[in-house]
Design an enzyme around this catalytic site. Structure first.
Site, mmCIF file in Angstrom:
data_model
loop_
_atom_site.group_PDB
_atom_site.id
_atom_site.type_symbol
_atom_site.label_atom_id
_atom_site.label_comp_id
_atom_site.label_asym_id
_atom_site.label_seq_id
_atom_site.Cartn_x
_atom_site.Cartn_y
_atom_site.Cartn_z
ATOM 1 N N TYR A 144 0.855 -1.186 0.000
ATOM 2 C CA TYR A 144 0.000 0.000 0.000
ATOM 3 C C TYR A 144 0.889 1.233 0.000
ATOM 4 C CZ TYR A 144 -3.413 3.447 1.718
ATOM 5 O OH TYR A 144 -4.220 4.546 1.875
ATOM 6 N N ASP A 239 9.387 2.792 -0.668
ATOM 7 C CA ASP A 239 8.363 3.489 0.103
ATOM 8 C C ASP A 239 8.613 3.173 1.579
ATOM 9 O OD1 ASP A 239 4.693 3.492 0.213
ATOM 10 O OD2 ASP A 239 6.238 4.499 1.406
ATOM 11 N N LYS A 267 4.814 9.361 8.532
ATOM 12 C CA LYS A 267 4.664 8.812 9.887
ATOM 13 C C LYS A 267 5.725 9.334 10.869
ATOM 14 C CE LYS A 267 2.382 4.755 7.966
ATOM 15 N NZ LYS A 267 1.010 4.699 8.481
HETATM 16 P P1 KE4 Z 1 -0.633 8.402 4.476
HETATM 17 O O1 KE4 Z 1 -1.160 9.129 3.251
HETATM 18 O O2 KE4 Z 1 -1.700 7.596 5.177
HETATM 19 O O3 KE4 Z 1 0.128 9.350 5.428
HETATM 20 O O4 KE4 Z 1 0.497 7.376 3.989
HETATM 21 C C1 KE4 Z 1 0.154 6.418 3.026
HETATM 22 C C2 KE4 Z 1 1.120 5.266 3.120
HETATM 23 C C3 KE4 Z 1 2.132 5.157 2.188
HETATM 24 N N1 KE4 Z 1 3.033 4.158 2.242
HETATM 25 C C4 KE4 Z 1 2.987 3.232 3.230
HETATM 26 C C5 KE4 Z 1 4.007 2.146 3.260
HETATM 27 C C6 KE4 Z 1 1.981 3.298 4.225
HETATM 28 O O5 KE4 Z 1 1.952 2.368 5.211
HETATM 29 C C7 KE4 Z 1 1.023 4.329 4.178
HETATM 30 C C8 KE4 Z 1 -0.104 4.447 5.190
HETATM 31 N N2 KE4 Z 1 -0.242 3.352 6.081
HETATM 32 C C9 KE4 Z 1 -1.579 3.098 6.590
HETATM 33 C C10 KE4 Z 1 -1.459 1.963 7.586
HETATM 34 N N3 KE4 Z 1 -1.430 0.725 6.956
HETATM 35 C C11 KE4 Z 1 -2.195 4.318 7.191
HETATM 36 C C12 KE4 Z 1 -3.383 4.039 8.095
HETATM 37 C C13 KE4 Z 1 -4.660 4.507 7.469
HETATM 38 O O6 KE4 Z 1 -4.809 4.406 6.232
HETATM 39 O O7 KE4 Z 1 -5.533 4.963 8.250
#
Ligand code: KE4
Length: 430
Positions: A144, A239, A267
């Site tokens: 993701y 990523d 994060k």
């Molecule tokens: P954000 O746009 O949520 O800040 O980041 C996206 C993203 C990009 N790359 C990786 C490897 C990530 O894990 C994420 C976001 N992770 C999720 C948790 N699996 C965020 C939690 C959510 O979507 O509420």
């Protein structure tokens, strides 16, 4: 009966927010229950609006390396707050955090701050396409990279949880530009490069997958990606939104000594406030506006409060032995739960790296998303519920990772492990 849901608040939330949440995974649908609401959080503990204390292994999905309400972060943000909340012009904190990122992340010579991981990965792919003048992007099933259209193809995290491998609203013509192959499958990667050789702009990968459950790279897999990308002139994007500053002070690239061309971050880099970033070689990053033609912008990028939280967090994470200690704590969790599951005869495989860990109800090894999907998600849901009833909060989805912080000391871990082991026995009996 521990109540972890405030029914009135949940009704109000569902009346004005889709699904009652601001991010799908928080709806607890994958574990068949209702979400709690948080009143406050300190250290490793979340306190719900019902007044229940929960030992937290979600930790805001990764940002809180120092725990909730960490004094260093609170004081840094409070001090920044006295100078205003946003300027729309540069401030020194942006330069200071950029210098620290360049110092810590081996392949990064220059960086641009954005406001989320999604913005970071969107911008990194745009930059890779501009640099190579190619369009195709190779990603991995179950990985993701945020919710930008190009990534919502065989994605992990909430998309996997909700069974939305190709979200509505993503144009077919755009989805066609994203190729997906199984993670850890070198033959499939070789075939994809064979087939799309000179058309691949980028390969984007979670070097340690945290969105299909926790899946580490097989030895040689990341090296193979690096080799193929180099030969084909394709941009390799790590990523590290989740692994960055968590599996090692320099991220997965420092842990594995495999250097990407671009790195996306999020994060931890914001210490709980909204910060994303993408960085890479100077030559690549100087293609980004206004230095170069690749446009990307953001009203709150480099926000001074967020910079202060990120700086406080990364300065602490630099300390010698910081990640060894997080690794010890995650390893203790994995070893204890594995022993208990084996004693119960429950198919279970768990692994960890630095401050992140994950477990599948599957004998393992779980090396790709197809295998992860064979794990017993019903069992996971029962474990989640039994743990929550006893005061431990695990990710409300089997397709996520778990996180420890400096606030998860051995007393808290021992308490949590006793609860998780009892919850395992409960779930196994059901
Ligand atoms: P954000 O746009 O949520 O800040 O980041 C996206 C993203 C990009 N790359 C990786 C490897 C990530 O894990 C994420 C976001 N992770 C999720 C948790 N699996 C965020 C939690 C959510 O979507 O509420």
């Amino acid at each position: 009966m521990r109540s972890v849901t405030d029914p009135t608040l949940l009704t109000r939330a569902r009346n004005v927010l889709p699904g009652g949440v601001n991010s799908p995974v928080r709806a607890f649908r994958a574990v068949g229950s209702n979400p709690f609401f948080v009143r406050e959080a300190h250290g490793a503990i979340l306190t719900t609006t019902d007044g229940d204390d929960l030992i937290d292994f979600v930790m805001s999905w990764g940002p809180l390396l120092l725990g909730h309400d960490a004094p260093e972060v609170r004081e840094a943000v409070a001090a920044a707050l006295t100078r205003g909340v946003s300027y729309g012009a540069m401030c020194e904190a942006e330069v200071e955090l950029a210098e620290l990122v360049v110092e810590l992340v081996p392949s990064v010579e220059m960086v641009r701050f954005v406001n989320s991981g999604t913005e970071a990965t969107m911008a990194a792919v745009r930059l890779a396409r501009a640099a190579t003048k190619r369009d195709l992007v190779l990603k991995f099933e179950g990985c993701y990279h945020g919710h930008a259209d190009s990534f919502l193809v065989a994605a992990g995290s909430g998309v996997a949880t909700l069974g939305l491998p190709d979200s509505p609203g993503v144009p077919a013509d755009l989805a066609r530009l994203t190729i997906t192959v199984p993670f850890n499958d070198e033959a499939a990667v070789a075939a994809a490069f064979q087939e799309h050789d000179q058309s691949l702009a980028a390969v984007i990968v979670e070097p340690f997958v945290g969105n299909a459950g926790f899946i580490p790279p097989r030895p040689g897999f990341l090296e193979a990606l690096r080799e193929h990308a180099t030969v084909a002139g394709t941009v390799l994007i790590f990523d590290e939104v989740m692994t960055g500053f968590r599996v090692h002070a320099g991220g997965a690239q420092a842990l594995t000594d495999v250097m990407p061309d671009l790195t996306t971050m999020g994060k931890v880099i914001g210490g709980g406030l909204p910060v994303g970033a993408y960085g890479g070689t100077r030559s690549m990053m100087e293609l980004v506006a206004p230095a170069g033609p690749v446009y990307q912008a953001g009203t709150l990028s480099g926000n001074p409060l967020a910079m202060a939280a990120g700086l406080a967090t990364l300065k602490a994470a630099k300390a010698p032995g910081f990640h060894d200690e997080l690794d010890r704590r995650s390893s203790k969790i994995v070893a204890t739960l594995t022993a208990r599951a084996n004693a119960l005869g429950v198919p279970f495989s768990a692994r960890s790296a630095g401050g992140m860990w994950g477990a599948f109800f599957h004998a393992g090894p779980v090396d790709d998303f197809a295998t992860a999907k064979l794990a017993d998600t019903e069992m996971y849901a029962r474990w989640h519920g039994a743990a929550l009833e006893r005061g431990v909060f695990l990710a409300p989805s089997a397709f996520e990772a778990a996180f420890v912080s400096t606030a998860h000391d051995d007393d808290i871990l021992d308490t949590a492990l006793e609860i998780l082991a009892d919850a395992l026995a409960d779930a196994a009996r059901a």
